[in-house]
Scaffold this motif. Structure first.
Motif, PDB file in Angstrom:
ATOM      1  N   PRO A 190       0.808  -1.226   0.000  1.00  0.00           N
ATOM      2  CA  PRO A 190       0.000   0.000   0.000  1.00  0.00           C
ATOM      3  C   PRO A 190       0.842   1.277   0.000  1.00  0.00           C
ATOM      4  O   PRO A 190       0.496   2.249  -0.666  1.00  0.00           O
ATOM      5  CB  PRO A 190      -0.836  -0.111   1.282  1.00  0.00           C
ATOM      6  N   VAL A 191       1.953   1.268   0.719  1.00  0.00           N
ATOM      7  CA  VAL A 191       2.803   2.461   0.771  1.00  0.00           C
ATOM      8  C   VAL A 191       3.418   2.743  -0.589  1.00  0.00           C
ATOM      9  O   VAL A 191       3.418   3.888  -1.069  1.00  0.00           O
ATOM     10  CB  VAL A 191       3.904   2.293   1.839  1.00  0.00           C
ATOM     11  N   VAL A 192       3.944   1.702  -1.245  1.00  0.00           N
ATOM     12  CA  VAL A 192       4.552   1.875  -2.564  1.00  0.00           C
ATOM     13  C   VAL A 192       3.497   2.292  -3.585  1.00  0.00           C
ATOM     14  O   VAL A 192       3.741   3.158  -4.441  1.00  0.00           O
ATOM     15  CB  VAL A 192       5.257   0.583  -3.004  1.00  0.00           C
TER      16      VAL A 192
ATOM     17  N   ALA B 158       3.565   5.757  -5.605  1.00  0.00           N
ATOM     18  CA  ALA B 158       3.659   5.742  -7.064  1.00  0.00           C
ATOM     19  C   ALA B 158       2.531   6.544  -7.714  1.00  0.00           C
ATOM     20  O   ALA B 158       2.756   7.319  -8.652  1.00  0.00           O
ATOM     21  CB  ALA B 158       3.639   4.292  -7.569  1.00  0.00           C
ATOM     22  N   VAL B 159       1.322   6.359  -7.211  1.00  0.00           N
ATOM     23  CA  VAL B 159       0.167   7.074  -7.770  1.00  0.00           C
ATOM     24  C   VAL B 159       0.315   8.573  -7.535  1.00  0.00           C
ATOM     25  O   VAL B 159       0.083   9.395  -8.439  1.00  0.00           O
ATOM     26  CB  VAL B 159      -1.149   6.552  -7.152  1.00  0.00           C
TER      27      VAL B 159
ATOM     28  N   ALA C 203       2.920   9.954  -9.867  1.00  0.00           N
ATOM     29  CA  ALA C 203       2.441  10.048 -11.254  1.00  0.00           C
ATOM     30  C   ALA C 203       1.503  11.242 -11.433  1.00  0.00           C
ATOM     31  O   ALA C 203       1.586  11.972 -12.428  1.00  0.00           O
ATOM     32  CB  ALA C 203       1.734   8.747 -11.644  1.00  0.00           C
ATOM     33  N   ILE C 204       0.611  11.441 -10.479  1.00  0.00           N
ATOM     34  CA  ILE C 204      -0.321  12.572 -10.554  1.00  0.00           C
ATOM     35  C   ILE C 204       0.441  13.893 -10.461  1.00  0.00           C
ATOM     36  O   ILE C 204       0.168  14.841 -11.207  1.00  0.00           O
ATOM     37  CB  ILE C 204      -1.371  12.469  -9.428  1.00  0.00           C
ATOM     38  N   ALA C 205       1.405  13.940  -9.545  1.00  0.00           N
ATOM     39  CA  ALA C 205       2.199  15.162  -9.391  1.00  0.00           C
ATOM     40  C   ALA C 205       3.017  15.445 -10.643  1.00  0.00           C
ATOM     41  O   ALA C 205       3.184  16.606 -11.040  1.00  0.00           O
ATOM     42  CB  ALA C 205       3.122  15.029  -8.169  1.00  0.00           C
ATOM     43  N   HIS C 206       3.522  14.392 -11.274  1.00  0.00           N
ATOM     44  CA  HIS C 206       4.288  14.577 -12.509  1.00  0.00           C
ATOM     45  C   HIS C 206       3.405  15.165 -13.607  1.00  0.00           C
ATOM     46  O   HIS C 206       3.848  15.982 -14.413  1.00  0.00           O
ATOM     47  CB  HIS C 206       4.873  13.244 -12.959  1.00  0.00           C
TER      48      HIS C 206
ATOM     49  N   GLY D  38       5.653  12.309  -4.140  1.00  0.00           N
ATOM     50  CA  GLY D  38       5.399  10.873  -4.017  1.00  0.00           C
ATOM     51  C   GLY D  38       5.969  10.309  -2.727  1.00  0.00           C
ATOM     52  O   GLY D  38       5.341   9.491  -2.055  1.00  0.00           O
ATOM     53  N   ALA D  39       7.171  10.760  -2.366  1.00  0.00           N
ATOM     54  CA  ALA D  39       7.804  10.285  -1.126  1.00  0.00           C
ATOM     55  C   ALA D  39       6.992  10.695   0.093  1.00  0.00           C
ATOM     56  O   ALA D  39       6.767   9.889   1.003  1.00  0.00           O
ATOM     57  CB  ALA D  39       9.225  10.820  -1.037  1.00  0.00           C
TER      58      ALA D  39
END
Length: 240
Positions: A186-188, A192-193, A196-199, A211-212
């Protein structure tokens, strides 16, 4: 300083140093292609000492971005190191102030991962081991960066031969090294999501830090899985 622990660190860091060498050569080649001198790219590898941040830096150099924005972008990519330092702080309380300076300066991704694993395996995290592990990664990194700058013209387009995939694979390998930790999936997934959204809506390199932080926030909210498990009575009896 224990010679045995220093040599143990050297031995453990050799595979990492060899694995990181292509990144150093790639950085040197790309930096040279962006117009940096051999002295400049070697100095950057020696002082910044962070592959992903150095890649971001030279990419921005090539677009004539203002200096303050380059520094801020590198800080965004390297923000995870703040989390790294907080995570290992309890393991190095016995280090002197000078030792802590070098510890945090040399704190890169594989160094962090191996420090955590060493502590969890029951072995002491000593400065002798730490500096031995770090030295066999840091010194070749700087040297190979210079070699990459010297021989960059022979590499050609890194994307044409697939060298651009090395960095994502490298980080994926580090992440998978922690796959047995509580709440790993769940953390990974959330990290990741969120990245991706921030990117997509914020842009690079801010997606790395966002993401971190999303992963850290979820990890802080989720209870440890092992704490919720019932004790294995049969196993405990066998151990006794």
């Amino acid at each position: 300083m224990s010679r045995a622990e220093f040599l143990e660190g050297l031995k453990g860091g050799i595979p990492v140093g060899l694995a990181a060498a292509p990144f150093g050569a790639l950085f040197g080649a790309l930096a040279r292609d962006q117009g940096m001198s051999l002295g400049e790219l070697t100095l950057m590898s020696g002082t910044v000492y962070a592959g992903a941040s150095q890649m971001v830096g030279i990419d921005l150099f090539g677009h004539n971005v203002q200096a303050w924005l380059i520094v801020l972008s590198i800080l965004a990519v390297n923000f995870r190191h703040v989390l790294y330092s907080a995570a290992i702080a309890r393991y190095i309380r016995h280090f002197s102030a000078v030792e802590k300076f070098f510890t945090f300066f040399l704190l890169v991704d594989p160094q962090f991962a191996e420090t955590i694993k060493r502590h969890e395996s029951g072995k002491p995290v000593t400065f002798a081991w730490y500096i031995g592990f770090a030295a066999v990664i840091y010194v070749p990194w700087v040297m190979v960066s210079l070699i990459g700058g010297l021989l960059g013209s022979f590499i050609g387009d890194p994307k044409a031969i697939g060298l651009d995939i090395l960095l994502p694979v490298y980080f994926l390998g580090i992440v998978m090294g922690f796959r047995t930790r509580d709440n790993f999936l769940p953390v990974v997934a959330v990290s990741a999501v969120a990245s991706a959204i921030a990117h997509r809506y914020v842009g690079s390199p801010w997606h790395v830090s966002i993401g971190a932080l999303a992963g850290v926030a979820l990890a802080a909210m989720l209870p440890p899985v092992k704490a919720n498990r019932k004790p294995d009575i049969a196993h405990e009896s066998h151990e006794v």
